[in-house]
Design a protein around this motif. Structure first.
Motif, PDB file in Angstrom:
ATOM      1  N   ASP A 258       0.839  -1.215   0.000  1.00 47.27           N
ATOM      2  CA  ASP A 258       0.000   0.000   0.000  1.00 47.27           C
ATOM      3  C   ASP A 258       0.869   1.258   0.000  1.00 47.27           C
ATOM      4  O   ASP A 258       1.891   1.327   0.693  1.00 47.27           O
ATOM      5  CB  ASP A 258      -0.911   0.037   1.231  1.00 47.27           C
ATOM      6  CG  ASP A 258      -2.149  -0.827   1.078  1.00 47.27           C
ATOM      7  OD1 ASP A 258      -2.384  -1.331  -0.034  1.00 47.27           O
ATOM      8  OD2 ASP A 258      -2.878  -0.992   2.079  1.00 47.27           O
ATOM      9  N   GLU A 259       0.442   2.258  -0.782  1.00 52.57           N
ATOM     10  CA  GLU A 259       1.082   3.573  -0.730  1.00 52.57           C
ATOM     11  C   GLU A 259       0.539   4.322   0.487  1.00 52.57           C
ATOM     12  O   GLU A 259      -0.676   4.448   0.653  1.00 52.57           O
ATOM     13  CB  GLU A 259       0.800   4.360  -2.006  1.00 52.57           C
ATOM     14  CG  GLU A 259       1.411   3.747  -3.254  1.00 52.57           C
ATOM     15  CD  GLU A 259       1.148   4.587  -4.491  1.00 52.57           C
ATOM     16  OE1 GLU A 259       0.605   5.705  -4.355  1.00 52.57           O
ATOM     17  OE2 GLU A 259       1.487   4.115  -5.593  1.00 52.57           O
ATOM     18  N   ILE A 260       1.448   4.780   1.328  1.00 53.68           N
ATOM     19  CA  ILE A 260       1.016   5.431   2.572  1.00 53.68           C
ATOM     20  C   ILE A 260       1.635   6.832   2.699  1.00 53.68           C
ATOM     21  O   ILE A 260       2.622   7.173   2.031  1.00 53.68           O
ATOM     22  CB  ILE A 260       1.405   4.578   3.811  1.00 53.68           C
ATOM     23  CG1 ILE A 260       2.929   4.348   3.902  1.00 53.68           C
ATOM     24  CG2 ILE A 260       0.669   3.259   3.783  1.00 53.68           C
ATOM     25  CD1 ILE A 260       3.681   5.371   4.711  1.00 53.68           C
ATOM     26  N   ILE A 271       4.359   0.277   2.063  1.00 51.67           N
ATOM     27  CA  ILE A 271       4.518  -0.710   3.139  1.00 51.67           C
ATOM     28  C   ILE A 271       5.329  -1.895   2.616  1.00 51.67           C
ATOM     29  O   ILE A 271       4.957  -2.541   1.631  1.00 51.67           O
ATOM     30  CB  ILE A 271       3.145  -1.177   3.665  1.00 51.67           C
ATOM     31  CG1 ILE A 271       2.412  -0.010   4.343  1.00 51.67           C
ATOM     32  CG2 ILE A 271       3.317  -2.333   4.660  1.00 51.67           C
ATOM     33  CD1 ILE A 271       1.032  -0.365   4.856  1.00 51.67           C
ATOM     34  N   LYS A 272       6.437  -2.144   3.283  1.00 54.42           N
ATOM     35  CA  LYS A 272       7.329  -3.243   2.901  1.00 54.42           C
ATOM     36  C   LYS A 272       6.895  -4.564   3.530  1.00 54.42           C
ATOM     37  O   LYS A 272       6.846  -5.600   2.872  1.00 54.42           O
ATOM     38  CB  LYS A 272       8.755  -2.905   3.320  1.00 54.42           C
ATOM     39  CG  LYS A 272       9.807  -3.925   2.936  1.00 54.42           C
ATOM     40  CD  LYS A 272      11.190  -3.454   3.382  1.00 54.42           C
ATOM     41  CE  LYS A 272      12.269  -4.459   2.997  1.00 54.42           C
ATOM     42  NZ  LYS A 272      13.611  -3.986   3.440  1.00 54.42           N
ATOM     43  N   SER A 273       6.578  -4.511   4.837  1.00 52.01           N
ATOM     44  CA  SER A 273       6.150  -5.732   5.531  1.00 52.01           C
ATOM     45  C   SER A 273       5.277  -5.368   6.723  1.00 52.01           C
ATOM     46  O   SER A 273       5.323  -4.239   7.228  1.00 52.01           O
ATOM     47  CB  SER A 273       7.353  -6.558   6.002  1.00 52.01           C
ATOM     48  OG  SER A 273       8.037  -5.882   7.053  1.00 52.01           O
ATOM     49  N   ILE A 274       4.493  -6.340   7.164  1.00 51.24           N
ATOM     50  CA  ILE A 274       3.660  -6.176   8.358  1.00 51.24           C
ATOM     51  C   ILE A 274       3.919  -7.369   9.258  1.00 51.24           C
ATOM     52  O   ILE A 274       3.764  -8.525   8.834  1.00 51.24           O
ATOM     53  CB  ILE A 274       2.155  -6.101   8.011  1.00 51.24           C
ATOM     54  CG1 ILE A 274       1.876  -4.956   7.035  1.00 51.24           C
ATOM     55  CG2 ILE A 274       1.323  -5.933   9.283  1.00 51.24           C
ATOM     56  CD1 ILE A 274       0.448  -4.930   6.509  1.00 51.24           C
ATOM     57  N   LEU A 294       8.676   0.103   6.228  1.00 50.67           N
ATOM     58  CA  LEU A 294       8.448   0.845   4.994  1.00 50.67           C
ATOM     59  C   LEU A 294       9.638   0.688   4.044  1.00 50.67           C
ATOM     60  O   LEU A 294      10.755   0.384   4.460  1.00 50.67           O
ATOM     61  CB  LEU A 294       8.221   2.329   5.312  1.00 50.67           C
ATOM     62  CG  LEU A 294       7.084   2.656   6.285  1.00 50.67           C
ATOM     63  CD1 LEU A 294       7.038   4.161   6.545  1.00 50.67           C
ATOM     64  CD2 LEU A 294       5.741   2.166   5.745  1.00 50.67           C
ATOM     65  N   GLU A 295       9.376   0.934   2.772  1.00 50.83           N
ATOM     66  CA  GLU A 295      10.432   0.846   1.763  1.00 50.83           C
ATOM     67  C   GLU A 295      11.467   1.961   1.930  1.00 50.83           C
ATOM     68  O   GLU A 295      12.631   1.800   1.569  1.00 50.83           O
ATOM     69  CB  GLU A 295       9.822   0.935   0.354  1.00 50.83           C
ATOM     70  CG  GLU A 295       8.909  -0.231  -0.004  1.00 50.83           C
ATOM     71  CD  GLU A 295       9.680  -1.494  -0.351  1.00 50.83           C
ATOM     72  OE1 GLU A 295      10.935  -1.456  -0.308  1.00 50.83           O
ATOM     73  OE2 GLU A 295       9.031  -2.525  -0.649  1.00 50.83           O
ATOM     74  N   ASP A 296      11.053   3.097   2.476  1.00 49.36           N
ATOM     75  CA  ASP A 296      11.945   4.253   2.618  1.00 49.36           C
ATOM     76  C   ASP A 296      12.260   4.523   4.069  1.00 49.36           C
ATOM     77  O   ASP A 296      11.449   4.255   4.965  1.00 49.36           O
ATOM     78  CB  ASP A 296      11.299   5.494   1.983  1.00 49.36           C
ATOM     79  CG  ASP A 296      10.918   5.270   0.534  1.00 49.36           C
ATOM     80  OD1 ASP A 296      11.813   5.319  -0.325  1.00 49.36           O
ATOM     81  OD2 ASP A 296       9.710   5.036   0.271  1.00 49.36           O
ATOM     82  N   ASP A 297      13.419   5.095   4.313  1.00 47.00           N
ATOM     83  CA  ASP A 297      13.837   5.455   5.668  1.00 47.00           C
ATOM     84  C   ASP A 297      13.318   6.855   5.978  1.00 47.00           C
ATOM     85  O   ASP A 297      13.866   7.856   5.516  1.00 47.00           O
ATOM     86  CB  ASP A 297      15.372   5.411   5.770  1.00 47.00           C
ATOM     87  CG  ASP A 297      15.839   5.548   7.212  1.00 47.00           C
ATOM     88  OD1 ASP A 297      14.971   5.536   8.110  1.00 47.00           O
ATOM     89  OD2 ASP A 297      17.055   5.688   7.434  1.00 47.00           O
TER      90      ASP A 297
END
Length: 418
Positions: A258-260, A271-274, A294-297
């Protein structure tokens, strides 16, 4: 609709002093055989010590030592019981006018509210106050139990008079389902078993009503809101690069990919992982507690909120709130309080009292800015930083706040965002 014992119904009881709330809960537990033998034995012994002829049913809820010594209920007492059809959690709240704060506490998560009315006294101010709070808190079902019918000779005319009094007042409230039951908690009439003394009443007893009542979820399933409670940076092998954001889903659903957007900064990511309690999962929904990576820091801290980029809450510093003042001391003009909203805590002040509610008439008093204990009013609150809010009508979690006194750390008010 088939009802299974997996369904949980949370209900609160409220009424004025000595309306018989504790006796009613005791009767429910006693007649539905939801009392353990050792509990029953202890209550029977206490009843004998107090000089009662039979079992004092009120003692089933008055469990605290202070309560028993003083003979009054002094706090919200939670009780649990199960029948073959349903599981129940009861919040028994005191009737004293100074304990309206407990009514707010007990009712905040309730599916239904039982409001007791003394058949001898009819609808009084506390009855109206509790009904109004139930309406404010969006409790979907209200059951008005007209108690002590044995003291008015089980007369139908008394029941009908009180029913009309309550209907006249409640027609101005936002309550969709109101039911009326004439009962005698002391004798057990219409609590668990039908009353032989009131053949004119054609409805079911209280327990049957609770068991068959339709429960609809009050969780907002549309708007994804994830308030961050803490940042996880475990310094151990295999997790050195891990940066997770832990919290509890307030509403909606978030999925991997999902784009957050992170509020209030406005930074975006994917979202990279849950992570769930037993490992990675593909989606998280309210009220699950999870950790999201998340994919980004991105710089994220406690109090921030992760939401879907295409569905964002409002970020407001000036917030209109229906406020229930819970403290003995009056509100201090333009004094600073701590405001707590989801996992976010910051400074705030009551900027303006828009109007106060006259609890007897529901009239709005716009020329009165004094806020005293038990007052219910609409106010404008200014916060130091924007809060990510929804209206309480749309989202109970992101639409509610509390105010805390910085000096004493006591909760002074609870509010529903308009």
């Amino acid at each position: 609709m088939e009802i299974t014992n997996n369904q949980l119904l949370r209900f609160t009881t409220a009424g004025s002093v000595d309306d018989g709330k504790s006796t009613l809960i005791g009767r429910l537990l006693y007649d539905s055989k939801s009392i353990f033998e050792d509990q029953l034995e202890a209550i029977e012994n206490t009843s004998k010590q107090k000089g009662h002829e039979g079992v004092d049913l009120a003692l089933f809820t008055d469990g605290l030592r202070d309560e028993r010594e003083q003979g009054i209920t002094i706090d919200v007492a939670y009780r649990y019981f199960t029948t073959p059809k349903r599981k129940f959690i009861i919040a028994d709240t005191p009737g004293h006018i100074q304990y309206t704060r407990n009514m707010v506490t007990g009712a905040s998560t309730a599916n239904a509210a039982i409001i007791l009315v003394d058949a001898r006294h009819g609808v009084i101010e506390q009855t109206k106050r509790h009904a109004f709070i139930a309406s404010l808190l969006r409790i979907p079902h209200v059951i008005v139990c007209i108690n002590k019918m044995d003291l008015v000779d089980f007369k139908e005319v008394v029941y009908n008079t009180i029913l009309k009094q309550f209907e006249e007042f409640s027609s101005k409230l936002l309550i969709t389902d109101i039911r009326f039951i004439p009962i005698s908690a002391l004798l057990g009439d219409n609590v668990v078993h039908r009353s032989e003394h009131m053949p004119w009443y054609q409805g079911g007893p209280l327990l049957h009503t609770l068991e068959t009542m339709h429960i609809s979820s009050d969780i907002n399933k549309v708007d994804a809101r994830f308030p961050v409670q803490t940042v996880l940076r475990p310094q151990r092998e295999g997790f050195l690069d891990y940066r997770g954001y832990a919290g509890r889903m307030a509403s909606g659903i978030l999925r991997t990919g999902d784009e957050i957007t992170v509020m209030p900064s406005g930074f975006t990511s994917v979202i990279k992982s849950i992570g769930g309690p037993s490992g990675e999962i593909n989606e998280a929904f309210a009220p699950m507690s999870v950790a999201i990576t998340l994919e980004d820091d991105i710089d994220i801290s406690r109090g921030d909120m992760i939401v879907r980029s295409k569905n964002q809450p409002e970020g407001l510093q000036d917030i209109e709130v229906m406020l229930c003042w819970l403290h003995n001391d009056s509100a201090k003009p333009r004094a600073k309080y701590s405001i707590r909203h989801t996992s976010n805590e910051q400074k705030a002040m009551i900027k303006e009292v828009i109007y106060k509610i006259d609890i007897n008439t529901l009239a709005r008093k716009a020329d009165d800015s004094q806020i005293d204990m038990n007052d219910i009013c609409k106010v404008r609150i200014r916060t130091t930083k924007p809060l990510m809010v929804d209206s309480y009508r749309e989202n109970r979690v992101t639409g509610s706040i509390i105010l805390v006194d910085d000096g004493t750390h006591e909760t002074v008010a609870a509010g529903m965002i308009v």
